[in-house]
Scaffold this motif. Structure first.
Motif, PDB file in Angstrom:
ATOM      1  N   THR A 181     -47.288 -17.833 -53.382  1.00  0.00           N
ATOM      2  CA  THR A 181     -45.966 -17.359 -53.824  1.00  0.00           C
ATOM      3  C   THR A 181     -44.977 -18.514 -53.894  1.00  0.00           C
ATOM      4  O   THR A 181     -44.250 -18.661 -54.881  1.00  0.00           O
ATOM      5  CB  THR A 181     -45.435 -16.275 -52.869  1.00  0.00           C
ATOM      6  N   LEU A 182     -44.959 -19.336 -52.857  1.00  0.00           N
ATOM      7  CA  LEU A 182     -44.023 -20.467 -52.844  1.00  0.00           C
ATOM      8  C   LEU A 182     -44.347 -21.451 -53.969  1.00  0.00           C
ATOM      9  O   LEU A 182     -43.434 -22.004 -54.591  1.00  0.00           O
ATOM     10  CB  LEU A 182     -44.055 -21.166 -51.489  1.00  0.00           C
ATOM     11  N   ARG A 183     -45.626 -21.662 -54.241  1.00  0.00           N
ATOM     12  CA  ARG A 183     -46.014 -22.637 -55.254  1.00  0.00           C
ATOM     13  C   ARG A 183     -45.768 -22.128 -56.673  1.00  0.00           C
ATOM     14  O   ARG A 183     -45.192 -22.822 -57.500  1.00  0.00           O
ATOM     15  CB  ARG A 183     -47.509 -23.007 -55.075  1.00  0.00           C
ATOM     16  N   PHE A 184     -46.218 -20.901 -56.970  1.00  0.00           N
ATOM     17  CA  PHE A 184     -46.194 -20.447 -58.361  1.00  0.00           C
ATOM     18  C   PHE A 184     -45.016 -19.549 -58.717  1.00  0.00           C
ATOM     19  O   PHE A 184     -44.619 -19.496 -59.868  1.00  0.00           O
ATOM     20  CB  PHE A 184     -47.520 -19.752 -58.704  1.00  0.00           C
ATOM     21  N   VAL A 185     -44.441 -18.870 -57.759  1.00  0.00           N
ATOM     22  CA  VAL A 185     -43.278 -18.040 -58.053  1.00  0.00           C
ATOM     23  C   VAL A 185     -42.003 -18.854 -57.883  1.00  0.00           C
ATOM     24  O   VAL A 185     -41.140 -18.871 -58.758  1.00  0.00           O
ATOM     25  CB  VAL A 185     -43.245 -16.774 -57.160  1.00  0.00           C
ATOM     26  N   HIS A 186     -41.906 -19.548 -56.741  1.00  0.00           N
ATOM     27  CA  HIS A 186     -40.703 -20.335 -56.459  1.00  0.00           C
ATOM     28  C   HIS A 186     -40.813 -21.771 -56.948  1.00  0.00           C
ATOM     29  O   HIS A 186     -39.866 -22.540 -56.809  1.00  0.00           O
ATOM     30  CB  HIS A 186     -40.401 -20.307 -54.960  1.00  0.00           C
ATOM     31  N   GLU A 187     -41.993 -22.141 -57.480  1.00  0.00           N
ATOM     32  CA  GLU A 187     -42.248 -23.461 -58.069  1.00  0.00           C
ATOM     33  C   GLU A 187     -41.904 -24.613 -57.117  1.00  0.00           C
ATOM     34  O   GLU A 187     -41.295 -25.602 -57.508  1.00  0.00           O
ATOM     35  CB  GLU A 187     -41.497 -23.600 -59.390  1.00  0.00           C
ATOM     36  N   MET A 188     -42.279 -24.448 -55.871  1.00  0.00           N
ATOM     37  CA  MET A 188     -42.026 -25.488 -54.884  1.00  0.00           C
ATOM     38  C   MET A 188     -43.181 -26.485 -54.865  1.00  0.00           C
ATOM     39  O   MET A 188     -44.320 -26.146 -55.184  1.00  0.00           O
ATOM     40  CB  MET A 188     -41.859 -24.861 -53.494  1.00  0.00           C
ATOM     41  N   ARG A 189     -42.916 -27.710 -54.457  1.00  0.00           N
ATOM     42  CA  ARG A 189     -43.956 -28.729 -54.295  1.00  0.00           C
ATOM     43  C   ARG A 189     -44.654 -28.524 -52.960  1.00  0.00           C
ATOM     44  O   ARG A 189     -44.114 -27.892 -52.046  1.00  0.00           O
ATOM     45  CB  ARG A 189     -43.329 -30.117 -54.333  1.00  0.00           C
ATOM     46  N   SER A 190     -45.840 -29.085 -52.861  1.00  0.00           N
ATOM     47  CA  SER A 190     -46.610 -28.880 -51.637  1.00  0.00           C
ATOM     48  C   SER A 190     -45.900 -29.470 -50.410  1.00  0.00           C
ATOM     49  O   SER A 190     -45.995 -28.916 -49.315  1.00  0.00           O
ATOM     50  CB  SER A 190     -48.020 -29.459 -51.782  1.00  0.00           C
ATOM     51  N   ALA A 191     -45.181 -30.577 -50.580  1.00  0.00           N
ATOM     52  CA  ALA A 191     -44.455 -31.172 -49.453  1.00  0.00           C
ATOM     53  C   ALA A 191     -43.357 -30.222 -48.953  1.00  0.00           C
ATOM     54  O   ALA A 191     -43.157 -30.065 -47.735  1.00  0.00           O
ATOM     55  CB  ALA A 191     -43.842 -32.504 -49.869  1.00  0.00           C
ATOM     56  N   ASP A 192     -42.663 -29.558 -49.897  1.00  0.00           N
ATOM     57  CA  ASP A 192     -41.617 -28.615 -49.514  1.00  0.00           C
ATOM     58  C   ASP A 192     -42.216 -27.360 -48.869  1.00  0.00           C
ATOM     59  O   ASP A 192     -41.664 -26.802 -47.923  1.00  0.00           O
ATOM     60  CB  ASP A 192     -40.785 -28.227 -50.733  1.00  0.00           C
ATOM     61  N   ILE A 193     -43.363 -26.936 -49.398  1.00  0.00           N
ATOM     62  CA  ILE A 193     -44.046 -25.776 -48.824  1.00  0.00           C
ATOM     63  C   ILE A 193     -44.489 -26.102 -47.402  1.00  0.00           C
ATOM     64  O   ILE A 193     -44.367 -25.275 -46.490  1.00  0.00           O
ATOM     65  CB  ILE A 193     -45.259 -25.369 -49.693  1.00  0.00           C
ATOM     66  N   ALA A 194     -44.996 -27.318 -47.201  1.00  0.00           N
ATOM     67  CA  ALA A 194     -45.459 -27.739 -45.877  1.00  0.00           C
ATOM     68  C   ALA A 194     -44.327 -27.658 -44.851  1.00  0.00           C
ATOM     69  O   ALA A 194     -44.528 -27.189 -43.727  1.00  0.00           O
ATOM     70  CB  ALA A 194     -46.011 -29.157 -45.951  1.00  0.00           C
ATOM     71  N   LYS A 195     -43.140 -28.097 -45.238  1.00  0.00           N
ATOM     72  CA  LYS A 195     -41.993 -28.019 -44.335  1.00  0.00           C
ATOM     73  C   LYS A 195     -41.654 -26.573 -44.001  1.00  0.00           C
ATOM     74  O   LYS A 195     -41.323 -26.252 -42.867  1.00  0.00           O
ATOM     75  CB  LYS A 195     -40.780 -28.695 -44.972  1.00  0.00           C
ATOM     76  N   GLN A 196     -41.751 -25.709 -45.012  1.00  0.00           N
ATOM     77  CA  GLN A 196     -41.362 -24.313 -44.803  1.00  0.00           C
ATOM     78  C   GLN A 196     -42.352 -23.549 -43.922  1.00  0.00           C
ATOM     79  O   GLN A 196     -41.937 -22.724 -43.113  1.00  0.00           O
ATOM     80  CB  GLN A 196     -41.225 -23.594 -46.147  1.00  0.00           C
ATOM     81  N   VAL A 197     -43.656 -23.841 -44.072  1.00  0.00           N
ATOM     82  CA  VAL A 197     -44.651 -23.088 -43.298  1.00  0.00           C
ATOM     83  C   VAL A 197     -45.069 -23.810 -42.021  1.00  0.00           C
ATOM     84  O   VAL A 197     -45.872 -23.285 -41.249  1.00  0.00           O
ATOM     85  CB  VAL A 197     -45.900 -22.741 -44.151  1.00  0.00           C
ATOM     86  N   GLY A 198     -44.555 -25.027 -41.819  1.00  0.00           N
ATOM     87  CA  GLY A 198     -44.867 -25.761 -40.596  1.00  0.00           C
ATOM     88  C   GLY A 198     -46.255 -26.368 -40.585  1.00  0.00           C
ATOM     89  O   GLY A 198     -46.902 -26.456 -39.536  1.00  0.00           O
ATOM     90  N   LYS A 199     -46.749 -26.762 -41.719  1.00  0.00           N
ATOM     91  CA  LYS A 199     -48.070 -27.404 -41.844  1.00  0.00           C
ATOM     92  C   LYS A 199     -47.884 -28.781 -42.468  1.00  0.00           C
ATOM     93  O   LYS A 199     -46.819 -29.116 -42.974  1.00  0.00           O
ATOM     94  CB  LYS A 199     -48.993 -26.565 -42.747  1.00  0.00           C
TER      95      LYS A 199
END
Length: 136
Positions: free
Chosen positions: A94-112
């Motif tokens: 969802t974060l990648r394809f709906v919100h078009e976030m980069r993996s680095a930003d997703i990593a910060k959000q999910v704590g990975k």
């Protein structure tokens, strides 16, 4: 047409100086002239046969009703397939394809870590491919 009439009234600064009877007569005259203009304009526009209108309506097949219905079915199947994934993979998709976030930003959000997010994303996409290919 009504909008054109009221626009003409508002644009005429002298209307406010006239008596109520003069205003009413002038507005009726403007309305009549606008109607005449509309009829004249409609007479100049050549009518298009109904068949010709439908021929060009869905020139792009992607917008045809059948294609729209098929896409809707595919989206429903995809949503069901995504629902079979673990919640973290669903969130990452969802974060990648709906919100078009980069993996680095997703990593910060999910704590990975960034690498862990990439692996999770890859596994989620492979799982979706597997599920979708089984249905075909």
């Amino acid at each position: 047409m009504l909008l054109d009439i009221f626009t003409a009234v508002l644009e005429n600064e002298q209307v406010h100086d006239w008596s109520e009877v003069e205003q009413r007569r002038w507005i009726w005259r403007v309305a009549r002239n606008k109607m005449v203009d509309a009829y004249r304009k409609s007479a100049r526009i050549a009518p298009v046969p109904l068949e010709d209108a439908f021929d060009g309506l869905f020139a792009d097949e992607a917008h045809a009703p059948e294609q729209t219905a098929l896409r809707g079915e595919e989206y429903t199947q995809l949503r069901a397939a995504i629902g079979t994934l673990p919640p973290l993979q669903q969130q990452i998709l969802t974060l990648r394809f709906v919100h078009e976030m980069r993996s680095a930003d997703i990593a910060k959000q999910v704590g990975k870590s960034d690498g862990a997010v990439r692996v999770l994303l890859s596994r989620a996409l492979n799982a979706l491919r597997r599920v979708c290919s089984e249905k075909i």
